[in-house]
Design a protein around this motif. Structure first.
Motif, PDB file in Angstrom:
ATOM      1  N   ILE A 150       4.818   1.959   1.730  1.00  0.00           N
ATOM      2  CA  ILE A 150       5.136   1.070   0.611  1.00  0.00           C
ATOM      3  C   ILE A 150       4.350   1.472  -0.633  1.00  0.00           C
ATOM      4  O   ILE A 150       4.912   1.664  -1.718  1.00  0.00           O
ATOM      5  N   TYR A 151       3.044   1.629  -0.486  1.00  0.00           N
ATOM      6  CA  TYR A 151       2.193   1.869  -1.651  1.00  0.00           C
ATOM      7  C   TYR A 151       2.499   3.205  -2.324  1.00  0.00           C
ATOM      8  O   TYR A 151       2.477   3.314  -3.558  1.00  0.00           O
ATOM      9  N   GLN A 152       2.786   4.225  -1.531  1.00  0.00           N
ATOM     10  CA  GLN A 152       3.103   5.530  -2.118  1.00  0.00           C
ATOM     11  C   GLN A 152       4.419   5.493  -2.884  1.00  0.00           C
ATOM     12  O   GLN A 152       4.600   6.234  -3.854  1.00  0.00           O
ATOM     13  N   ALA A 153       5.325   4.607  -2.468  1.00  0.00           N
ATOM     14  CA  ALA A 153       6.612   4.495  -3.158  1.00  0.00           C
ATOM     15  C   ALA A 153       6.450   3.955  -4.573  1.00  0.00           C
ATOM     16  O   ALA A 153       7.320   4.157  -5.423  1.00  0.00           O
ATOM     17  N   ALA A 154       5.348   3.281  -4.851  1.00  0.00           N
ATOM     18  CA  ALA A 154       5.110   2.740  -6.191  1.00  0.00           C
ATOM     19  C   ALA A 154       4.838   3.844  -7.205  1.00  0.00           C
ATOM     20  O   ALA A 154       4.920   3.618  -8.419  1.00  0.00           O
ATOM     21  N   GLN A 155       4.476   5.034  -6.713  1.00  0.00           N
ATOM     22  CA  GLN A 155       4.227   6.202  -7.566  1.00  0.00           C
ATOM     23  C   GLN A 155       3.151   5.920  -8.620  1.00  0.00           C
ATOM     24  O   GLN A 155       3.321   6.212  -9.806  1.00  0.00           O
ATOM     25  N   SER A 156       2.046   5.353  -8.148  1.00  0.00           N
ATOM     26  CA  SER A 156       0.913   5.072  -9.026  1.00  0.00           C
ATOM     27  C   SER A 156      -0.347   5.677  -8.416  1.00  0.00           C
ATOM     28  O   SER A 156      -1.030   5.029  -7.616  1.00  0.00           O
ATOM     29  N   PRO A 157      -0.676   6.921  -8.770  1.00  0.00           N
ATOM     30  CA  PRO A 157      -1.873   7.560  -8.221  1.00  0.00           C
ATOM     31  C   PRO A 157      -3.154   6.773  -8.487  1.00  0.00           C
ATOM     32  O   PRO A 157      -4.064   6.765  -7.652  1.00  0.00           O
ATOM     33  N   VAL A 158      -3.226   6.112  -9.630  1.00  0.00           N
ATOM     34  CA  VAL A 158      -4.429   5.343  -9.965  1.00  0.00           C
ATOM     35  C   VAL A 158      -4.615   4.189  -8.988  1.00  0.00           C
ATOM     36  O   VAL A 158      -5.700   3.979  -8.429  1.00  0.00           O
ATOM     37  N   MET A 159      -3.549   3.428  -8.762  1.00  0.00           N
ATOM     38  CA  MET A 159      -3.642   2.296  -7.844  1.00  0.00           C
ATOM     39  C   MET A 159      -3.843   2.773  -6.403  1.00  0.00           C
ATOM     40  O   MET A 159      -4.582   2.153  -5.633  1.00  0.00           O
ATOM     41  N   LEU A 160      -3.211   3.889  -6.045  1.00  0.00           N
ATOM     42  CA  LEU A 160      -3.349   4.400  -4.683  1.00  0.00           C
ATOM     43  C   LEU A 160      -4.789   4.823  -4.409  1.00  0.00           C
ATOM     44  O   LEU A 160      -5.303   4.618  -3.304  1.00  0.00           O
ATOM     45  N   ALA A 161      -5.453   5.389  -5.407  1.00  0.00           N
ATOM     46  CA  ALA A 161      -6.856   5.774  -5.242  1.00  0.00           C
ATOM     47  C   ALA A 161      -7.728   4.544  -5.005  1.00  0.00           C
ATOM     48  O   ALA A 161      -8.659   4.572  -4.188  1.00  0.00           O
ATOM     49  N   MET A 162      -7.431   3.454  -5.690  1.00  0.00           N
ATOM     50  CA  MET A 162      -8.189   2.221  -5.481  1.00  0.00           C
ATOM     51  C   MET A 162      -7.926   1.646  -4.092  1.00  0.00           C
ATOM     52  O   MET A 162      -8.839   1.141  -3.429  1.00  0.00           O
ATOM     53  N   ILE A 163      -6.682   1.742  -3.642  1.00  0.00           N
ATOM     54  CA  ILE A 163      -6.346   1.261  -2.299  1.00  0.00           C
ATOM     55  C   ILE A 163      -7.075   2.085  -1.244  1.00  0.00           C
ATOM     56  O   ILE A 163      -7.606   1.542  -0.269  1.00  0.00           O
ATOM     57  N   ASP A 164      -7.120   3.403  -1.433  1.00  0.00           N
ATOM     58  CA  ASP A 164      -7.859   4.271  -0.506  1.00  0.00           C
ATOM     59  C   ASP A 164      -9.307   3.802  -0.374  1.00  0.00           C
ATOM     60  O   ASP A 164      -9.843   3.674   0.731  1.00  0.00           O
ATOM     61  N   SER A 165      -9.943   3.567  -1.506  1.00  0.00           N
ATOM     62  CA  SER A 165     -11.340   3.142  -1.501  1.00  0.00           C
ATOM     63  C   SER A 165     -11.507   1.806  -0.788  1.00  0.00           C
ATOM     64  O   SER A 165     -12.419   1.624   0.028  1.00  0.00           O
ATOM     65  N   LEU A 166     -10.617   0.875  -1.049  1.00  0.00           N
ATOM     66  CA  LEU A 166     -10.717  -0.452  -0.440  1.00  0.00           C
ATOM     67  C   LEU A 166     -10.467  -0.405   1.067  1.00  0.00           C
ATOM     68  O   LEU A 166     -11.112  -1.121   1.831  1.00  0.00           O
ATOM     69  N   TRP A 167      -9.548   0.448   1.505  1.00  0.00           N
ATOM     70  CA  TRP A 167      -9.303   0.577   2.945  1.00  0.00           C
ATOM     71  C   TRP A 167     -10.505   1.205   3.641  1.00  0.00           C
ATOM     72  O   TRP A 167     -10.849   0.820   4.758  1.00  0.00           O
ATOM     73  N   LEU A 168     -11.138   2.173   2.988  1.00  0.00           N
ATOM     74  CA  LEU A 168     -12.338   2.774   3.565  1.00  0.00           C
ATOM     75  C   LEU A 168     -13.440   1.725   3.713  1.00  0.00           C
ATOM     76  O   LEU A 168     -14.149   1.680   4.718  1.00  0.00           O
ATOM     77  N   GLN A 169     -13.578   0.871   2.717  1.00  0.00           N
ATOM     78  CA  GLN A 169     -14.604  -0.161   2.757  1.00  0.00           C
ATOM     79  C   GLN A 169     -14.274  -1.270   3.747  1.00  0.00           C
ATOM     80  O   GLN A 169     -15.156  -2.022   4.167  1.00  0.00           O
ATOM     81  N   SER A 170     -13.009  -1.374   4.132  1.00  0.00           N
ATOM     82  CA  SER A 170     -12.575  -2.445   5.033  1.00  0.00           C
ATOM     83  C   SER A 170     -12.755  -2.098   6.505  1.00  0.00           C
ATOM     84  O   SER A 170     -12.630  -2.973   7.365  1.00  0.00           O
ATOM     85  N   GLY A 171     -13.029  -0.831   6.808  1.00  0.00           N
ATOM     86  CA  GLY A 171     -13.053  -0.396   8.198  1.00  0.00           C
ATOM     87  C   GLY A 171     -14.010  -1.167   9.079  1.00  0.00           C
ATOM     88  O   GLY A 171     -13.668  -1.576  10.193  1.00  0.00           O
ATOM     89  N   ALA A 172     -15.237  -1.385   8.593  1.00  0.00           N
ATOM     90  CA  ALA A 172     -16.231  -2.092   9.401  1.00  0.00           C
ATOM     91  C   ALA A 172     -15.798  -3.526   9.682  1.00  0.00           C
ATOM     92  O   ALA A 172     -16.080  -4.083  10.746  1.00  0.00           O
TER      93      ALA A 172
END
Length: 231
Positions: A150-172
């Motif tokens: 879903i997120y990649q379909a939005a075609q927003s590299p800026v927002m996708l980079a923020m999502i990547d960071s938030l998912w990494l922080q959510s792992g624990a």
């Protein structure tokens, strides 16, 4: 200082052509899936030994993960999975709900019929996999694929980079709530299916609401069980 924990040896050796990228992707996926608990120290040499590679690609991967806030540097030269605090939990939850909900609404009109079919299939498979501990790892990976489709379909590299960071922080946090993810009475089970149905109907605002609820559900459960944050 938190003690080094075992299990680094369970990482499979890297065999891809780009070693640095392979190391990064391996550690990134493990962090996103909550395979490292909050507070765990990750040593460069230990990781290099487990991955059967040199320390250079490990250093590069760790620098990238620190920049994305998935890890934090320690004075000893190691890195640590950030500790869980109620304040950090709430900050990540609010950020993820806002960003991922927005990106879902952007993505809706861009998703193809084939992608919606794939999302529908993934949603059904996630529901089945969550029913047992044995299927949990599979459900987590399929959940990642579902959301990122879903997120990649939005075609927003800026927002996708923020999502990547938030998912990494959510792992624990995900690790701390794993016991909530394999039950026969998961209220959130149908949120994926409902989001796909809303997008098929062209109701992207409603799809956004379903994804926002899906994102916040685990965080809300963790907040309701304070002892879980010490696991």
């Amino acid at each position: 200082m938190a003690a080094m924990l075992p299990a680094l040896g369970e990482i499979k050796p890297v065999v891809r052509s780009s070693v640095s990228d392979a190391v990064y992707q391996t550690l990134r996926n493990k962090l996103m899936h909550g395979e490292y608990p909050a507070g765990q120290l990750l040593g460069i040499q230990d990781l290099a030994n487990a991955l059967e590679t040199s320390t250079m690609p490990v250093r590069e991967a760790l620098r990238q993960l620190v920049a994305q806030q998935g890890l934090e540097p320690m004075r000893s030269g190691t890195v640590r999975v950030p500790l869980i605090t109620p304040e950090r939990l709430d900050d990540i939850r609010r950020s993820r709900v806002l960003i991922e909900g927005t990106v879902t609404e952007w993505a809706g009109p861009r998703l193809t019929a084939r992608q919606l079919d794939d999302l529908e299939q993934l949603a059904a498979e996630i529901t089945v996999a969550r029913r047992s501990r044995e299927g949990l790892a599979d459900s987590l990976e399929k959940n990642r694929i579902f959301h990122y489709t879903i997120y990649q379909a939005a075609q927003s590299p800026v927002m996708l980079a923020m999502i990547d960071s938030l998912w990494l922080q959510s792992g624990a946090y995900l690790r701390a709530t794993r016991e909530f993810l394999h039950t026969d009475t998961i209220a959130a089970d149908r949120l994926h299916e409902s989001a796909v149905a809303a997008m098929r109907a062209g109701d992207y605002a409603q799809a956004r609401k379903f994804i926002e609820t899906d994102v916040s559900w685990v965080f809300d459960r963790l907040s309701a069980v304070p002892d879980a944050m010490s696991r």
